[in-house]
Structure formats: C-alpha cells, structure tokens
Design a protein around this motif. Structure first.
Motif, PDB file in Angstrom:
ATOM      1  N   GLU A 159       0.833  -1.212   0.000  1.00  0.00           N
ATOM      2  CA  GLU A 159       0.000   0.000   0.000  1.00  0.00           C
ATOM      3  C   GLU A 159       0.864   1.258   0.000  1.00  0.00           C
ATOM      4  N   ASN A 160       1.946   1.228   0.762  1.00  0.00           N
ATOM      5  CA  ASN A 160       2.867   2.377   0.761  1.00  0.00           C
ATOM      6  C   ASN A 160       3.408   2.634  -0.635  1.00  0.00           C
ATOM      7  N   LEU A 161       3.796   1.552  -1.303  1.00  0.00           N
ATOM      8  CA  LEU A 161       4.347   1.709  -2.655  1.00  0.00           C
ATOM      9  C   LEU A 161       3.264   2.146  -3.643  1.00  0.00           C
ATOM     10  N   ASP A 162       2.059   1.611  -3.444  1.00  0.00           N
ATOM     11  CA  ASP A 162       0.967   1.939  -4.353  1.00  0.00           C
ATOM     12  C   ASP A 162       0.621   3.428  -4.275  1.00  0.00           C
ATOM     13  N   VAL A 163       0.541   3.952  -3.048  1.00  0.00           N
ATOM     14  CA  VAL A 163       0.236   5.381  -2.884  1.00  0.00           C
ATOM     15  C   VAL A 163       1.324   6.210  -3.575  1.00  0.00           C
ATOM     16  N   HIS A 164       2.577   5.801  -3.393  1.00  0.00           N
ATOM     17  CA  HIS A 164       3.690   6.537  -4.004  1.00  0.00           C
ATOM     18  C   HIS A 164       3.563   6.541  -5.536  1.00  0.00           C
ATOM     19  N   CYS A 165       3.325   5.364  -6.103  1.00  0.00           N
ATOM     20  CA  CYS A 165       3.237   5.275  -7.566  1.00  0.00           C
ATOM     21  C   CYS A 165       2.050   6.089  -8.099  1.00  0.00           C
ATOM     22  N   ARG A 166       0.962   6.116  -7.344  1.00  0.00           N
ATOM     23  CA  ARG A 166      -0.183   6.936  -7.755  1.00  0.00           C
ATOM     24  C   ARG A 166       0.180   8.421  -7.734  1.00  0.00           C
ATOM     25  N   LEU A 167       0.991   8.819  -6.736  1.00  0.00           N
ATOM     26  CA  LEU A 167       1.402  10.230  -6.670  1.00  0.00           C
ATOM     27  C   LEU A 167       2.148  10.640  -7.929  1.00  0.00           C
ATOM     28  N   TYR A 168       2.815   9.669  -8.543  1.00  0.00           N
ATOM     29  CA  TYR A 168       3.580   9.963  -9.769  1.00  0.00           C
ATOM     30  C   TYR A 168       2.780   9.626 -11.029  1.00  0.00           C
ATOM     31  N   GLY A 169       1.492   9.332 -10.823  1.00  0.00           N
ATOM     32  CA  GLY A 169       0.582   9.185 -11.961  1.00  0.00           C
ATOM     33  C   GLY A 169       0.734   7.907 -12.762  1.00  0.00           C
ATOM     34  N   LEU A 170       1.242   6.843 -12.159  1.00  0.00           N
ATOM     35  CA  LEU A 170       1.403   5.591 -12.908  1.00  0.00           C
ATOM     36  C   LEU A 170       0.058   4.861 -13.041  1.00  0.00           C
ATOM     37  N   SER A 171      -0.137   4.209 -14.180  1.00  0.00           N
ATOM     38  CA  SER A 171      -1.387   3.475 -14.404  1.00  0.00           C
ATOM     39  C   SER A 171      -1.405   2.208 -13.543  1.00  0.00           C
TER      40      SER A 171
END
Lengths: 278, 244
Positions: free
Chosen positions: A93-105
């Motif tokens: 979840e930590n990684l997912d939130v981070h990747c979403r912050l950078y706009g990854l699909s």
C-alpha cells in the motif's frame, strides 16, 4: 544530471547555504560530506521541493527546479533521513500510494511494485504492515519506494544512519546496484568509509559552501599519501607526506613520537574545514 | 488527478484500518448530548412546536460535520510532524490544489460518516425527520468548509500542540454557539449578528430547515459555499507556506 548554481538559503540569521555551486554527471555516485549543520540536508530538501531556496538556480537534467518544479520532481527519487513511511499501511500500500502520486497506471503500478520489491528482496513482506518491519527493512522499502516511479536521479539522505554494520553493508550493495543500473545517485553521509566505498566522486560542504570536490583518491592525493599523527602536550596534530620515507624521517626527528598511516578522507575533510566529521 | 486520488486514497486506507474504532469514537459525543441535553434536560422542552430531541438532532449533525471534518487536521499533523509522510507529498509532483482537495475530500468523508452516525442515533431514539437534499447539501457544504479550514490550519501550525489550541479556541466555542443546542433567535440581536459570522450557525439553520421540511432559503448555502471557497484558497496558499 544535476547542476546547482549559487544556491543560498538563510534560516533567520543563520546562513544554511551560502552560494553553493556543484554539478553531478549522469551515472555518477556523488557523496556529499560535511559536519552537522553544514548544509547537506538543506541542499537535499531544496532540490526535492521540501524547502524554498532564497536565491540561485538548480537544474535536474536541464529542467529548472524553480520554473518547472513538477517536471523536475518526476526525475527525482528521495530517501529521507528518517523513516517517513505509513506504519499502519502495508508495504504494498505504501508503494501503491507513491506510484499513484507519480501518476502511474494500474498495470504499471503493479509491475513496478513487484519488480522493486524483488529488487530489495522484500517480496515476501509485501502484505506486512510497515510498523512490523525492522529498521533495515524500512530503509530498503524506502529505497524501493524512491525508485518505483523510475527516477533518473536518486537522493539518499544518510541512508544507513542508525543501522548495524551487517545491514549497512547490505544497503551499500543495493546502492552500488542502483548506480550500476544507470541511476545517478546523490548521497549525503556522516560515514567517511561509506563515501570511500561507494562514491565515484565526493564533495565536501562546510558552512554552506562547497570546499572541495573530486574523485576520492584525487582529494586524498592533494594532501599526500602518508599521514603521521603526532601526540604532544598540546593535543594531536596530523602531518602529511608524499613518500613513506619522508614520514619516517619526520617521526625520527620527533623522537619517535607518532604513528604512520595512509591518508584517508577524514584527513582531507579535517584539513579543508578544520572540523571533525561527526 | 491521480495524485489527488493518491492523497485521498492514503487517508481512506488509514480510515479503513481504524473504521470500527473511528465509528465508536464518532458516536460518543452525540450519544452523550442526546442523553444529557436531549432526554434529561430537554425532555419537557418544546422548540417551535417540536420536541427538543427533534430540534437537537439536525444541529448535532451539523456540529459533527464540523468537528469530524476539522479532525482531518490531526491526521495531517501526525503525517507532518511524526511520520514525516507529508514530505512524500512535497517531494512528489503533486500540485498544491491536488493535495488540498485530496485531504479536504478525506475530511468530508469522515464528516459524512459522523453525520450518518448522528442520523442513525436519532432514528434509534425515535426521531424521524426529512433527510433530503436540503439537509445533506447543508452538512456537505459545512464539511467542505471545515475540512478546507483544517488543511489550511494544519499547514500553518508549527507543532501538534498548536493544533489542539486551535481546536479549543475555534471549534469548541463554535460548537456551543453555532445553533446546535439552542435557537439563535432566542438571543439578542447584537449576539445574533456576531454569531451570523460563524459558518456553523448557517449550517445548523439550513440543516434544521431541511430536516423539518421548512421552506429553504439560499442565503445559508451561499454563506457556506463562500466559506468553503475562501478556506480552500487559504489552504492552497498555506501548503506553499509550509515549505518554509
């Protein structure tokens, strides 16, 4: 990859950065050394948009941090000095939130998270809550997180502080691997041996200014090859010599009071700043 | 847009982990107010032809929307001062308005849960009112206003303790003076004038009028909308200020 020109920052009356200028080439592992309060963390905070600069310019791969901050930030990853993770969330979840912050699909997020968990050898802890991880695991997770959006430049602020020697070695191996994979690394550290082991180039900062930069060996060679620590009534003093024979003669002339050793980076720092690396 | 959702999602993941605890915590104050003011003290009181408990429930919903929306400030403070997760947002390519909107929506979500708790509590005590668009519109705008204010304040304070002070000086007085427990019409006109500057006064009135199916005036909604927009702009400015 990174160019800083005449960066200045004041906190009240204290000059944290006083015209700092430096550059880091693509693929380099640049270690930024200095005592407490020298301006290392302020530099990293400014370059990552956490603190505002008073004046000066900074470019990440040619992109101006002041003019296009969001674009510049996309090129950077940051591992902060403290474990800034959400303990109540899982590793994934930590990684997912981070990747979403950078706009990854979504597919990209899934792929990169799996890839980077494997990279830091934490696949088996993907669903663990972060608060259950050890200090070393948290540090590896922070590195995985900083890499997961594919930055070109990775900032590591004291990446091994507070870790035991075995875990520190493991983190060092990981940092080497990151650099070999083509990511430029900007590292701040208190540990001289860390900089010696990892860095392709080092820079010494003191009182907000860059006092020296170059390959570790170059910086040390400027002093000489050999050092003699002389202990007297007024404390200790270190003298530097090109040849071992010169160092030996010096000890003989000092009635044998002193010891010969190789010059190290701490000597360089002490000579350049007159302060001990803490 | 995805960064906005990331900010919101993070808060929702944390809320999900604590949902039961959170719902219980949201129930305590309204339950105590219903028992002490609604049943014990106000058992024989009639306000505008309605029982005091009927008068109280929409006011409590408005008050809960305020307190729970504002409580997002506490979460932001923890992320900022203790977990340092706020630095993650600062270092990421997230615009200030995306961050503020994500956190504001998280505050609104908490507020909506709290309002649902109050409504269910009312039903449990036999209070059946009209929870239509007029009611939900009022409490939603009130939540937006106070969640935005919370984000702004969370960015401006220097320590977590300062945040507690703000709650004591802003939220607690407003909770008691914003028309939750008594009709503002009962006050002298000078007091009514002063209290008309409080967003909660308008939220209580609009929520109550909506719940009682009385004719709706747009003025309270306009005031709440104005407050929400003003506080949102303040919050966006304050996020930039937090970098210093």
């Amino acid at each position: 990859m990174l160019k800083i020109d005449d960066l200045k920052k004041k906190y009240g009356q204290t000059r944290a950065l006083d015209g700092l200028s430096l550059s880091v080439a693509e693929g380099e592992l640049f270690a930024f050394l200095g005592p407490n309060g020298a301006g290392k963390t302020t530099t990293i905070r400014i370059l990552n948009g956490l603190t505002r600069m008073d004046s000066g310019e900074a470019f990440i791969n040619g992109v101006s941090l002041a003019e296009r901050p969001l674009q510049a930030k996309r090129l950077c990853g940051l591992t902060a000095q403290h474990a800034n993770l959400d303990g109540e969330l899982s590793v994934r979840e930590n990684l997912d939130v981070h990747c979403r912050l950078y706009g990854l699909s979504k597919p990209e997020r899934r792929r990169r998270i799996d890839e980077h968990l494997a990279y830091v050898e934490m696949e088996d802890r993907a669903d663990s809550l972060v608060k259950t991880l050890s200090g070393g695991m948290k540090r590896r997770l922070m590195i995985a997180r900083a890499l997961s959006h594919g930055p070109r430049l990775l900032f590591l602020d004291e990446p091994t502080v507070g870790l035991d020697p075995a875990i520190r070695r493991r983190i060092w191996a990981l940092i080497k691997k990151i650099c070999l994979d083509g990511v430029t690394v900007f590292l701040t550290t208190h540990y001289i041996e860390e900089a010696e082991f990892l860095a392709s180039r080092i820079g010494f900062i003191n009182e907000g200014r860059l006092v020296s930069a170059g390959r570790p060996q170059e910086v040390m060679d400027n002093l000489g090859q050999w050092a003699v620590d002389v202990f007297g009534a007024n404390g200790s003093e270190t003298r530097f010599f090109r040849e071992r024979s010169e160092a030996g003669s010096f000890i003989q002339s000092s009635n044998g009071a002193g010891s010969i050793r190789r010059v190290n980076l701490e000597d360089a720092f002490l000579k350049l700043t007159g302060r001990r690396v803490k | 847009m995805t960064s906005l959702l990331a900010v919101y999602l993070r808060e929702m993941l944390i809320l999900r982990r604590r949902l039961l605890r959170q719902l219980l915590a949201m129930s305590v104050s309204p339950l105590l107010y219903v028992l002490t003011f609604g049943l014990a003290l106000g058992g024989s009181v009639v306000v505008d032809g309605r029982s005091y408990l009927e008068f109280l429930i929409p006011g409590l919903a408005a008050m809960s929307s305020m307190t729970q929306a504002f409580a997002i400030a506490g979460e932001i403070n923890v992320a900022r001062f203790y977990l340092h997760v706020f630095e993650e947002f600062q270092a990421a390519p997230v615009s200030r308005w995306s961050f503020v909107l994500g956190e504001t929506l998280a505050g609104v979500t908490r507020a909506l849960l709290a309002i649902a708790v109050v409504v269910l509590l009312g039903l449990a005590f036999g209070v059946r009112l009209q929870y239509g668009l007029a009611f939900w519109g009022a409490v939603l705008l009130n939540s937006l206003a106070f969640a935005s204010l919370a984000v702004g304040m969370a960015m401006l304070v220097k320590t977590h303790a300062d945040q507690a002070l703000l709650t004591n000086f802003i939220i607690t007085p407003m909770a008691f003076l914003g028309g939750t427990f008594f009709p503002l019409e009962a006050l002298p006109s000078w007091a009514r004038t002063i209290l008309s500057f409080l967003p909660l006064s308008h939220a209580s009135k609009a929520a109550r009028d909506g719940a009682f199916a009385l004719p709706t005036s747009f003025f309270p909604y306009l005031c709440l909308f104005g407050a929400a927009v003003s506080f949102f702009i303040l919050a966006v400015w304050a996020v930039g200020k937090a970098r210093d």
